[in-house]
Each structure stands twice: as C-alpha cells, then as structure tokens.
Design a protein around this motif. Structure first.
Motif, PDB file in Angstrom:
ATOM      1  N   MET A   1       4.592  77.239  70.578  1.00 34.18           N
ATOM      2  CA  MET A   1       4.352  76.247  69.414  1.00 34.18           C
ATOM      3  C   MET A   1       3.321  76.956  68.870  1.00 34.18           C
ATOM      4  SD  MET A   1       3.721  72.381  68.808  1.00 34.18           S
ATOM      5  CE  MET A   1       4.347  71.973  71.155  1.00 34.18           C
ATOM      6  N   SER A   2       3.653  77.415  67.039  1.00 36.24           N
ATOM      7  CA  SER A   2       2.603  77.909  66.309  1.00 36.24           C
ATOM      8  C   SER A   2       1.430  77.108  66.249  1.00 36.24           C
ATOM      9  CB  SER A   2       3.347  78.500  65.506  1.00 36.24           C
ATOM     10  OG  SER A   2       3.539  77.741  64.303  1.00 36.24           O
ATOM     11  N   LYS A   3       0.386  77.044  65.915  1.00 32.63           N
ATOM     12  CA  LYS A   3      -0.522  76.837  65.185  1.00 32.63           C
ATOM     13  C   LYS A   3      -0.001  75.392  64.360  1.00 32.63           C
ATOM     14  CE  LYS A   3      -5.139  77.141  63.402  1.00 32.63           C
ATOM     15  NZ  LYS A   3      -6.191  77.659  62.807  1.00 32.63           N
ATOM     16  N   ASP A   4       1.027  76.159  63.273  1.00 30.08           N
ATOM     17  CA  ASP A   4       0.904  74.857  62.621  1.00 30.08           C
ATOM     18  C   ASP A   4       2.078  74.004  62.647  1.00 30.08           C
ATOM     19  OD1 ASP A   4      -0.362  76.685  60.141  1.00 30.08           O
ATOM     20  OD2 ASP A   4       1.734  77.744  60.092  1.00 30.08           O
ATOM     21  N   VAL A   5       2.457  73.908  63.829  1.00 26.59           N
ATOM     22  CA  VAL A   5       3.893  73.070  64.230  1.00 26.59           C
ATOM     23  C   VAL A   5       2.842  72.573  65.098  1.00 26.59           C
ATOM     24  CG1 VAL A   5       5.571  72.829  66.307  1.00 26.59           C
ATOM     25  CG2 VAL A   5       5.697  74.795  63.556  1.00 26.59           C
ATOM     26  N   SER A   6       1.609  73.586  65.814  1.00 29.54           N
ATOM     27  CA  SER A   6       1.153  72.215  66.738  1.00 29.54           C
ATOM     28  C   SER A   6       0.623  71.009  66.096  1.00 29.54           C
ATOM     29  CB  SER A   6       0.386  73.134  67.765  1.00 29.54           C
ATOM     30  OG  SER A   6      -0.798  72.169  67.938  1.00 29.54           O
ATOM     31  N   GLN A   7      -0.234  71.238  64.594  1.00 30.93           N
ATOM     32  CA  GLN A   7      -1.025  70.926  64.193  1.00 30.93           C
ATOM     33  C   GLN A   7      -0.286  69.515  62.618  1.00 30.93           C
ATOM     34  OE1 GLN A   7      -3.388  72.515  60.731  1.00 30.93           O
ATOM     35  NE2 GLN A   7      -5.101  71.055  60.574  1.00 30.93           N
ATOM     36  N   PHE A   8       1.264  70.220  62.469  1.00 27.12           N
ATOM     37  CA  PHE A   8       1.606  69.745  62.280  1.00 27.12           C
ATOM     38  C   PHE A   8       2.574  68.080  63.461  1.00 27.12           C
ATOM     39  CE2 PHE A   8       6.382  67.715  61.243  1.00 27.12           C
ATOM     40  CZ  PHE A   8       5.958  67.181  59.512  1.00 27.12           C
ATOM     41  N   ALA A   9       2.803  68.326  64.756  1.00 28.61           N
ATOM     42  CA  ALA A   9       3.027  67.704  65.538  1.00 28.61           C
ATOM     43  C   ALA A   9       2.000  66.684  66.050  1.00 28.61           C
ATOM     44  CB  ALA A   9       3.047  68.181  66.929  1.00 28.61           C
ATOM     45  N   ARG A  10       0.197  67.108  65.619  1.00 23.31           N
ATOM     46  CA  ARG A  10      -0.537  66.262  65.588  1.00 23.31           C
ATOM     47  C   ARG A  10      -0.915  65.237  65.091  1.00 23.31           C
ATOM     48  NH1 ARG A  10      -5.371  70.478  67.569  1.00 23.31           N
ATOM     49  NH2 ARG A  10      -5.535  70.441  64.812  1.00 23.31           N
TER      50      ARG A  10
END
Length: 90
Positions: A1-10
């Motif tokens: 999972m990319s950093k952007d997707v991870s931040q969006f999930a959080r």
C-alpha cells in the motif's frame, strides 16, 4: 500500500470511528450534547493527528475553539447592541 493510500485510509478511519462510537453511545441512551461534544473533539483530534501528528491535532482543536469563541463573543455583542436598540423607537 502506498503512502498516500495509507494516509487516506487513516483519514477515513479518523472520520468513521468517532462516528461509530458516537452512534453506539446514542443507541445506549447517552445525552445528545455529550455525544456531540465527544464526536466533535475526537474527530478534530483524529483528523489533525493524521494530517500532522500531535502538532496537527492540537492546532486543529485549538483553532476551532478559538474560532468558536470569537463567534460567540461577536454574537453576544450583536445581541447586546440589538437589545440596547430595542427600547428606542426611530
């Protein structure tokens, strides 16, 4: 999972988890004002934390509280001015 997707999930978790907890509290019969305050504070803290850590959480919460304080003071001032004018006819 990319950093952007991870931040969006959080970010999504920061939005939905306080809403879920507030819904559970509401279903349990808690006071609506307490639930609203809990939801607002936890959502602001969580979103601020996702964006910029503890610094972001503190900044978002204090900024919101300062804005609301200014709004209340301005509203009281306008209300006092309207009440002072109320007894006087033009």
């Amino acid at each position: 999972m990319s950093k952007d997707v991870s931040q969006f999930a959080r970010f999504l978790a920061a939005i939905f988890i306080p809403a879920l907890i507030s819904g559970i509290m509401l279903d349990a019969g808690a006071n609506g004002g307490v639930i609203a305050a809990f939801w607002l504070v936890t959502t602001l803290l969580a979103v601020g934390y996702v964006v910029d850590g503890l610094k972001g959480a503190k900044a978002l919460l204090t900024g919101t509280l300062h804005s609301w304080a200014i709004l209340v003071i301005a509203g009281l001032l306008i209300g006092l001015l309207a009440m002072a004018k109320f007894g006087h006819s033009p």
